[in-house]
Scaffold this motif. Structure first.
Motif, PDB file in Angstrom:
ATOM      1  N   GLY A   1      66.607  36.655   6.094  1.00 20.63           N
ATOM      2  CA  GLY A   1      65.328  35.987   5.870  1.00 20.63           C
ATOM      3  C   GLY A   1      65.464  34.523   5.498  1.00 20.63           C
ATOM      4  N   GLN A   2      66.680  33.996   5.466  1.00 15.37           N
ATOM      5  CA  GLN A   2      66.897  32.592   5.112  1.00 15.37           C
ATOM      6  C   GLN A   2      67.685  31.897   6.234  1.00 15.37           C
ATOM      7  OE1 GLN A   2      67.707  31.210   1.273  1.00 15.37           O
ATOM      8  NE2 GLN A   2      67.134  33.097   0.222  1.00 15.37           N
ATOM      9  N   PRO A   3      67.003  31.425   7.267  1.00 21.34           N
ATOM     10  CA  PRO A   3      67.707  30.824   8.414  1.00 21.34           C
ATOM     11  C   PRO A   3      68.465  29.555   8.067  1.00 21.34           C
ATOM     12  CG  PRO A   3      65.325  30.474   8.559  1.00 21.34           C
ATOM     13  CD  PRO A   3      65.538  31.445   7.435  1.00 21.34           C
TER      14      PRO A   3
ATOM     15  N   ILE B   1      76.937  30.081   5.402  1.00 20.42           N
ATOM     16  CA  ILE B   1      77.889  31.069   4.880  1.00 20.42           C
ATOM     17  C   ILE B   1      79.277  30.760   5.459  1.00 20.42           C
ATOM     18  CG2 ILE B   1      78.336  33.544   4.580  1.00 20.42           C
ATOM     19  CD1 ILE B   1      75.399  33.918   5.687  1.00 20.42           C
ATOM     20  N   TYR B   2      80.279  30.648   4.575  1.00 21.68           N
ATOM     21  CA  TYR B   2      81.643  30.316   4.994  1.00 21.68           C
ATOM     22  C   TYR B   2      82.596  31.367   4.432  1.00 21.68           C
ATOM     23  CZ  TYR B   2      79.303  25.799   5.553  1.00 21.68           C
ATOM     24  OH  TYR B   2      78.435  24.801   5.894  1.00 21.68           O
TER      25      TYR B   2
ATOM     26  N   GLN C   1      82.453  30.664  10.003  1.00 20.66           N
ATOM     27  CA  GLN C   1      81.126  30.339   9.486  1.00 20.66           C
ATOM     28  C   GLN C   1      80.156  31.330  10.108  1.00 20.66           C
ATOM     29  OE1 GLN C   1      79.743  26.303   9.998  1.00 20.66           O
ATOM     30  NE2 GLN C   1      77.749  26.750   9.059  1.00 20.66           N
ATOM     31  N   LEU C   2      79.385  31.994   9.250  1.00 15.81           N
ATOM     32  CA  LEU C   2      78.474  33.039   9.712  1.00 15.81           C
ATOM     33  C   LEU C   2      77.057  32.512   9.858  1.00 15.81           C
ATOM     34  CD1 LEU C   2      79.641  36.095   7.548  1.00 15.81           C
ATOM     35  CD2 LEU C   2      80.381  35.423   9.840  1.00 15.81           C
ATOM     36  N   ARG C   3      76.351  33.121  10.789  1.00 14.47           N
ATOM     37  CA  ARG C   3      74.943  32.813  10.979  1.00 14.47           C
ATOM     38  C   ARG C   3      74.106  33.859  10.247  1.00 14.47           C
ATOM     39  NH1 ARG C   3      71.482  34.765  14.725  1.00 14.47           N
ATOM     40  NH2 ARG C   3      73.213  35.696  15.877  1.00 14.47           N
ATOM     41  N   PRO C   4      73.125  33.437   9.430  1.00 16.37           N
ATOM     42  CA  PRO C   4      72.274  34.410   8.739  1.00 16.37           C
ATOM     43  C   PRO C   4      71.623  35.376   9.733  1.00 16.37           C
ATOM     44  CG  PRO C   4      71.865  32.222   7.888  1.00 16.37           C
ATOM     45  CD  PRO C   4      72.753  32.045   9.083  1.00 16.37           C
TER      46      PRO C   4
ATOM     47  N   ALA D   1      75.956  38.850  13.602  1.00 14.14           N
ATOM     48  CA  ALA D   1      76.762  40.076  13.652  1.00 14.14           C
ATOM     49  C   ALA D   1      77.717  40.212  12.478  1.00 14.14           C
ATOM     50  CB  ALA D   1      77.550  40.126  14.955  1.00 14.14           C
ATOM     51  N   GLY D   2      78.044  39.105  11.788  1.00 11.21           N
ATOM     52  CA  GLY D   2      78.982  39.162  10.688  1.00 11.21           C
ATOM     53  C   GLY D   2      80.407  38.918  11.124  1.00 11.21           C
ATOM     54  N   TRP D   3      81.329  39.001  10.197  1.00 13.86           N
ATOM     55  CA  TRP D   3      82.746  38.744  10.482  1.00 13.86           C
ATOM     56  C   TRP D   3      83.435  40.051  10.830  1.00 13.86           C
ATOM     57  CZ3 TRP D   3      87.336  38.337   6.763  1.00 13.86           C
ATOM     58  CH2 TRP D   3      88.453  37.811   7.435  1.00 13.86           C
ATOM     59  N   ASP D   4      84.210  40.042  11.928  1.00  6.23           N
ATOM     60  CA  ASP D   4      84.899  41.264  12.368  1.00  6.23           C
ATOM     61  C   ASP D   4      86.331  41.345  11.888  1.00  6.23           C
ATOM     62  OD1 ASP D   4      86.128  39.365  13.885  1.00  6.23           O
ATOM     63  OD2 ASP D   4      85.563  40.197  15.829  1.00  6.23           O
ATOM     64  N   GLY D   5      86.738  40.420  11.001  1.00  2.82           N
ATOM     65  CA  GLY D   5      88.094  40.483  10.457  1.00  2.82           C
ATOM     66  C   GLY D   5      89.147  39.834  11.322  1.00  2.82           C
TER      67      GLY D   5
END
Length: 492
Positions: free
Chosen positions: A425-427, A431-432, A443-446, A449-453
């Motif tokens: 909800g916060q575009p 996130i690092y 660096q992730l986008r709000p 998909a998130g980080w896959d490791g």
């Protein structure tokens, strides 16, 4: 030794502390003038027994004799099992305690229930048991609970006798009777007849022995107070039976007023109980033999339908985002009628969506609006007036920011990626993710998909990793910009 006394009609049974005045033309004096008692951690009932009273009824349940009878009733508060000891003894030092060396006396009892009111006809009390369920109760079919403790608990008598017991002979050295209500429900009434077969002066004591045990029911001590008792909340269920008592009153009068007014209109009802079919303020007055109002009269109570008690449900959260553990406090807006009447008995439930596929109960209904130690995630609060499902309303979805403590990118479909919880909800959030040496890995986008490791297509090893997030604090009315850093574990 049989306990046999010449038979006299039940309709003239005498009771302890009864008046000789009848309610109108009704002659069931014993039942209508039974005395209330309650038993909690600080109360027990100890009273002088009756002697020289040959008024008796033979063949009442398991009892061959009911001479020297005392009548009492209880009202159930918290539901559950209630177990009472009944004892009688010669109280030599008059301290109402059974002391060493004081001689115990034979005491017997029979109990009936449940009823919806304490004002009943004696004809409503079963005089015998019906072991064959053939609608022909007979006293000779009733069992002494000393011989079969489960007989009444399992309702093998098929009547409203809830328990019955007598010491079979004095030689048995049985002086304590046990009275059990196995599954009492809130608001039910039970009647107890206690006899002094020995016809020797002393005291009788009733004491609940299971108060501190799990699933124990309790008795309502408000019935000891003169008047009509507490206000009544009903979940749309009518009629509601209300009642009251005043010491010294022999006649009664009911009146009704609309809620919020004092314009009482007589209802023409002259018995001290009433079946109520509408909301309102109900007033009971009691009068003595001279027609004068007795002390504590009149008294009134409110009967209110709480089906629509909750208008809306809000909430507040004590901690700022990423605190890890949160305190959610529900805030109920009630109808003006509920607030004006001072009805405050609300209860609250917390539901959670743990996997993103639907809400389930997380904390069951509780009387406190405060839920502590809540982890991040999606929730809503359901509030209702106590025990009234029709009044349930729920809050908007509560989205608490947080982060998983670990993830397991092994392709099994569970915890395969890592991302912040409820950041979508916060575009404008940034996130690092870093390794333990401070190297930027992703660096992730709000809401992404998130980080896959992985880093540059290579699997990163199991270890602790760090993140940093810049976001707007949703707990702040001005949504001020904040920075938070933390760590999590990658497990392979």
């Amino acid at each position: 030794m049989a306990k046999i006394i010449p038979q006299i009609s039940l309709l003239i049974i005498s009771c302890l502390l009864c008046t000789s005045v009848l309610f109108g033309q009704d002659e069931d004096l014993a039942c209508r003038t039974a005395n209330p008692f309650c038993s909690d951690a600080s109360r027990e009932l100890t009273f002088p027994n009756i002697t020289g009273e040959d008024i008796d009824f033979q063949g009442l349940g398991c009892l061959n004799s009911t001479r020297n009878s005392s009548w009492y009733f209880i009202r159930i508060d918290e539901p559950g099992e209630l177990i009472f000891d009944i004892q009688q003894w010669v109280d030599g030092n008059t301290n109402s305690n059974l002391d060493r060396g004081e001689r115990q006396l034979d005491v017997d009892f029979i109990a009936w229930g449940p009823f919806t009111t304490s004002f009943i006809d004696c004809d409503d009390l079963a005089m015998g048991c019906d072991n064959d369920a053939d609608d022909t109760p007979r006293p000779e079919e009733c069992v002494n609970n000393v011989d079969d403790p489960d007989y009444y608990i399992q309702n093998q008598d098929n009547t409203n006798i809830v328990d019955c017991s007598f010491a079979r002979t004095p030689e048995d050295n049985i002086f304590t009777e046990t009275f059990t209500i196995p599954n009492a429900q809130s608001g039910e009434y039970y009647f107890i007849l206690i006899t002094n077969f020995s016809d020797e002066a002393g005291v009788i004591q009733l004491q609940q022995t299971n108060l501190d045990e799990p699933n124990a029911g309790t008795t309502d001590c408000s019935i000891l107070e003169p008047g009509v008792g507490p206000d009544v909340a009903t979940c749309g269920e009518f009629p509601v039976t209300i009642e009251g008592r005043f010491p010294g009153a022999v006649t009664y009068q009911w009146a009704r007023a609309d809620i919020g007014t004092t314009n009482f209109v007589p209802l023409g009802v002259t018995v001290p109980f009433l079946d109520v079919n509408t909301e309102g303020v109900y007033q009971l007055s009691g009068f003595d033999t001279s027609g004068n109002q007795v002390p504590d009269s009149p008294d009134d109570l409110v009967v209110l339908d709480v089906s629509d008690a909750v208008v809306s449900v809000g909430y507040s959260i004590a901690e700022e985002s990423f605190a890890g553990s949160y305190t959610i406090t529900a805030e109920v807006v009630a109808t003006p009628e509920i607030e004006a009447a001072g009805f405050t008995d609300f209860e609250y439930r917390l539901d959670r969506d743990p996997l993103g596929n639907g809400f389930v109960e997380y904390r069951p209904f509780q009387s406190s609006p405060v839920f502590e130690n809540v982890p991040p995630g999606d929730y809503f609060v359901t509030a209702r007036y106590a025990n009234c499902p029709a009044s349930e309303e729920r809050s908007d979805i509560i989205m608490i920011l947080g982060y998983p403590k670990y993830f397991t990118p092994n392709g099994d479909g569970f915890h395969d990626t890592w991302n912040l919880i409820n950041i979508e909800g916060q575009p404008t959030a940034q996130i690092y993710i870093f390794d333990r040496y401070g190297k930027l890995l992703k660096q992730l986008r709000p809401g992404g998909a998130g980080w896959d490791g992985t880093y540059n297509g290579r699997n990163m090893p199991s270890s602790d990793y760090w993140f940093r997030v810049e976001f707007n604090e949703p707990r702040d009315p001005n949504m001020r910009r904040r920075v938070f850093a933390g760590n999590f574990s990658l497990l392979r």
